[in-house]
Design a protein around this motif. Structure first.
Motif, mmCIF file in Angstrom:
data_model
loop_
_atom_site.group_PDB
_atom_site.id
_atom_site.type_symbol
_atom_site.label_atom_id
_atom_site.label_comp_id
_atom_site.label_asym_id
_atom_site.label_seq_id
_atom_site.Cartn_x
_atom_site.Cartn_y
_atom_site.Cartn_z
ATOM 1 N N TRP A 185 0.819 -1.348 -0.035
ATOM 2 C CA TRP A 185 0.145 0.195 0.113
ATOM 3 C C TRP A 185 0.758 1.201 -0.091
ATOM 4 O O TRP A 185 0.581 2.330 -0.549
ATOM 5 C CB TRP A 185 -0.951 -0.070 1.184
ATOM 6 C CG TRP A 185 -2.072 1.146 0.913
ATOM 7 C CD1 TRP A 185 -2.344 1.930 1.823
ATOM 8 C CD2 TRP A 185 -3.234 0.849 0.044
ATOM 9 N NE1 TRP A 185 -3.771 2.472 1.334
ATOM 10 C CE2 TRP A 185 -3.908 1.798 0.339
ATOM 11 C CE3 TRP A 185 -3.219 0.076 -1.054
ATOM 12 C CZ2 TRP A 185 -5.081 2.183 -0.566
ATOM 13 C CZ3 TRP A 185 -4.341 0.223 -1.883
ATOM 14 C CH2 TRP A 185 -5.412 1.416 -1.780
ATOM 15 N N GLN A 186 1.945 1.117 0.610
ATOM 16 C CA GLN A 186 2.710 2.242 0.529
ATOM 17 C C GLN A 186 3.288 2.760 -0.757
ATOM 18 O O GLN A 186 3.454 3.982 -1.106
ATOM 19 C CB GLN A 186 4.268 1.982 1.409
ATOM 20 C CG GLN A 186 5.304 3.015 1.467
ATOM 21 C CD GLN A 186 6.486 2.521 2.346
ATOM 22 O OE1 GLN A 186 6.584 1.625 2.998
ATOM 23 N NE2 GLN A 186 7.507 3.463 2.136
ATOM 24 N N HIS A 214 -7.737 -6.077 -0.369
ATOM 25 C CA HIS A 214 -7.004 -6.433 0.737
ATOM 26 C C HIS A 214 -6.119 -7.758 0.545
ATOM 27 O O HIS A 214 -6.898 -8.597 -0.375
ATOM 28 C CB HIS A 214 -7.867 -6.527 2.037
ATOM 29 C CG HIS A 214 -7.948 -5.104 2.175
ATOM 30 N ND1 HIS A 214 -8.978 -4.458 1.799
ATOM 31 C CD2 HIS A 214 -7.790 -4.660 3.636
ATOM 32 C CE1 HIS A 214 -9.095 -3.259 2.360
ATOM 33 N NE2 HIS A 214 -8.443 -3.323 3.526
ATOM 34 N N THR A 228 -4.085 -6.944 4.582
ATOM 35 C CA THR A 228 -3.831 -5.481 4.461
ATOM 36 C C THR A 228 -4.029 -4.940 3.034
ATOM 37 O O THR A 228 -4.112 -5.519 2.059
ATOM 38 C CB THR A 228 -2.298 -5.316 4.763
ATOM 39 O OG1 THR A 228 -1.661 -5.657 3.700
ATOM 40 C CG2 THR A 228 -2.108 -5.772 6.097
ATOM 41 N N PRO A 229 -4.251 -3.652 3.027
ATOM 42 C CA PRO A 229 -4.499 -3.057 1.651
ATOM 43 C C PRO A 229 -3.317 -3.243 0.623
ATOM 44 O O PRO A 229 -2.246 -3.013 1.234
ATOM 45 C CB PRO A 229 -4.903 -1.409 1.850
ATOM 46 C CG PRO A 229 -5.264 -1.405 3.472
ATOM 47 C CD PRO A 229 -4.288 -2.533 4.089
ATOM 48 N N THR A 304 -7.688 5.380 -3.599
ATOM 49 C CA THR A 304 -7.028 4.560 -2.288
ATOM 50 C C THR A 304 -7.602 4.949 -1.043
ATOM 51 O O THR A 304 -7.726 4.145 -0.169
ATOM 52 C CB THR A 304 -5.460 5.385 -2.476
ATOM 53 O OG1 THR A 304 -5.388 6.727 -2.276
ATOM 54 C CG2 THR A 304 -4.463 4.688 -3.651
ATOM 55 N N LYS A 305 -8.249 5.943 -0.973
ATOM 56 C CA LYS A 305 -8.829 6.517 0.573
ATOM 57 C C LYS A 305 -10.135 5.852 0.261
ATOM 58 O O LYS A 305 -10.476 5.350 1.524
ATOM 59 C CB LYS A 305 -9.292 7.950 0.400
ATOM 60 C CG LYS A 305 -8.121 8.933 0.523
ATOM 61 C CD LYS A 305 -8.551 10.350 0.570
ATOM 62 C CE LYS A 305 -7.400 11.326 0.576
ATOM 63 N NZ LYS A 305 -7.675 12.797 0.538
ATOM 64 N N ASN A 307 -10.534 2.573 -0.863
ATOM 65 C CA ASN A 307 -10.278 1.293 -0.382
ATOM 66 C C ASN A 307 -9.971 1.128 0.957
ATOM 67 O O ASN A 307 -10.193 0.130 1.524
ATOM 68 C CB ASN A 307 -9.033 0.856 -1.402
ATOM 69 C CG ASN A 307 -8.725 -0.653 -1.067
ATOM 70 O OD1 ASN A 307 -9.393 -1.452 -1.337
ATOM 71 N ND2 ASN A 307 -7.484 -0.901 -0.925
ATOM 72 N N GLU A 308 -9.219 2.292 1.580
ATOM 73 C CA GLU A 308 -8.885 2.211 2.879
ATOM 74 C C GLU A 308 -10.031 2.174 3.802
ATOM 75 O O GLU A 308 -9.920 1.541 4.886
ATOM 76 C CB GLU A 308 -7.880 3.524 3.277
ATOM 77 C CG GLU A 308 -6.469 3.440 2.869
ATOM 78 C CD GLU A 308 -5.804 4.674 2.979
ATOM 79 O OE1 GLU A 308 -6.658 5.613 3.130
ATOM 80 O OE2 GLU A 308 -4.499 4.706 2.793
ATOM 81 N N ALA A 309 -11.170 2.817 3.288
ATOM 82 C CA ALA A 309 -12.514 2.746 4.062
ATOM 83 C C ALA A 309 -13.260 1.630 3.960
ATOM 84 O O ALA A 309 -14.390 1.613 4.603
ATOM 85 C CB ALA A 309 -13.151 4.050 3.547
ATOM 86 N N SER A 310 -12.815 0.694 3.239
ATOM 87 C CA SER A 310 -13.672 -0.568 3.014
ATOM 88 C C SER A 310 -13.973 -1.229 4.082
ATOM 89 O O SER A 310 -12.973 -1.451 4.691
ATOM 90 C CB SER A 310 -13.208 -1.313 1.916
ATOM 91 O OG SER A 310 -13.703 -2.712 1.836
#
Length: 421
Positions: A185-186, A214, A228-229, A304-305, A307-310
């Protein structure tokens, strides 16, 4: 997800059974739907207190290798067609999950690994056999009932029960080059920018995805990244292995992937590559979509935001590379409509517990709303949510073809037998 109670489910063995079922529904003015091979997560095959014409026992596939044509009954699945056509060294452009029924897939377009080389499933529909609401049996082709063929090519159905589909087929396989690369994800933003540039120049032999999700718990992926994403790139190349290595190198060699599962594999295996991600009767699904006008840095940052909120590790944001043969069909040549968008965004909410329905559906709807600013406003009709927008989603997706399609539906189904839901 779909809990409707039809009055009758009529399991048909042949076209005569289908005609009998349609006549019964017409006589009793009952809602009617057609179920092909299954996999439609919107649930359009099931009406409350109506009749389901179930074609799932009608799965015969015939291959004419000399003419490069494949004829399949309306209850066939992608896997049925793939196995029969690959035995003759051919493939039909279909979808990505082998359990999917070809009928609903084709009638709403049909986008898969062959889309950039050969177009959609609906583009390759050469002929069909249709039973209309009035019980009329029609053969449809470029020379017989051509306007009906136009409507079957991506208009979303509702024109009758299609009991058989005849497709153009192409020499593919038995092996293809398949890329599958995972990034942390980085590195998501830089990897997605690289993908954006590579996708704009890749040859038609390549069809690819960028998938924000993920990481699954695969042995090939280091355990610290499980669930993890991640950003994943998947691509199929139809050329020889040397061409494939050259053309896929910018995708595979970028950065420091945490896993690269790329290989030369049988086409049939590539077609089944994502089957395990959609186990029947285990997960709950809600899918939306948008055709994107581009993928600028702001759009990538927003994705990306999202996906992080899924709320579910099973959910994905799928960026489908378009162009190639897909884009070379004029907007009015088929009911499918405009092909100018360079990408399709698939928003897949996939989760396990009914307790989480609201959170996951809302996540997908929020994603759809947020990404609308980067879209044409059209959706892929195989990923329409629950069609909760009704006519609006058809108008937005079919564009100028909408009125022509509605006129065609009124001609062949004036009482709306196939649209009573």
């Amino acid at each position: 997800m779909i809990d409707r109670r039809p009055a009758l489910i009529i399991c048909c063995a042949n076209a005569h059974d289908v005609a009998t079922a349609i006549a019964y529904a017409r006589q009793h003015a009952m809602p009617l739907s057609v179920r092909g091979g299954g996999h439609n997560v919107a649930g359009t095959a099931v009406p409350d207190d109506g009749i389901v014409v179930d074609l799932s026992r009608m799965r015969e596939v015939q291959v004419d290798a000399a003419r490069r044509r494949v004829r399949a009954q309306g209850g066939a699945t992608i896997g049925d067609v793939d196995r029969a056509s690959q035995a003759a060294g051919l493939a039909v452009p279909l979808g990505l999950v082998s359990q999917t029924g070809i009928a609903g897939l084709t009638l709403a377009g049909g986008i898969g690994w062959l889309r950039r080389a050969y177009g959609t499933s609906s583009d390759n529909l050469a002929a069909a056999d249709v039973i209309t609401a009035a019980g009329e049996r029609l053969h449809v082709s470029e020379t017989e009932n051509p306007e009906l063929l136009w409507g079957l090519r991506g208009g979303g159905g509702g024109l009758g029960a299609v009991t058989s589909f005849e497709y153009h087929a192409y020499p593919v396989g038995p092996d293809v080059s398949f890329a599958l690369v995972f990034h942390t994800w980085q590195d998501a933003q830089s990897a997605l920018r690289n993908y954006r540039e590579w996708a704009s120049t890749a040859p038609d032999e390549v069809s690819s995805f960028a998938i924000l999700w993920h990481a699954p718990a695969l042995d090939e992926i280091p355990a610290e990244y499980h669930h993890t994403p991640v950003v994943t790139f998947a691509a199929m190349h139809l050329g020889d292995s040397a061409e494939a290595r050259h053309d896929l190198a910018p995708l595979r060699d970028f950065g420091n992937p945490i896993a690269d599962l790329s290989d030369v594999i049988p086409y049939l295996d590539a077609q089944r590559a994502f089957d395990d991600d959609y186990p029947a009767h285990e997960l709950r699904y809600y899918w939306k979509s948008l055709y994107l006008t581009g993928l600028d840095d702001d759009a990538l940052g927003l994705l990306t935001k999202i996906n992080e909120a899924s709320p579910s590790p099973h959910s994905t944001l799928d960026i489908w590379q378009l162009g190639g043969a897909f884009s070379r069909v004029g907007a009015e040549e088929t009911a499918f409509g405009d092909r100018s968008a360079p990408f399709l965004l698939g928003i897949e909410a996939n989760w396990e517990s009914p307790d989480d329905d609201n959170a996951n559906i809302q996540w997908a709807r929020n994603a759809h709303q947020a990404m609308s600013a980067y879209s044409t406003g059209a959706e892929y009709l195989n990923f329409p949510g629950f069609y909760e927008e009704g006519e609006q989603v058809l108008r937005a997706s079919l564009g100028a073809n909408f009125e022509r399609l509605i006129a065609l539906r009124k001609q062949h189904d004036p009482t709306g037998l196939f649209s009573r839901r």
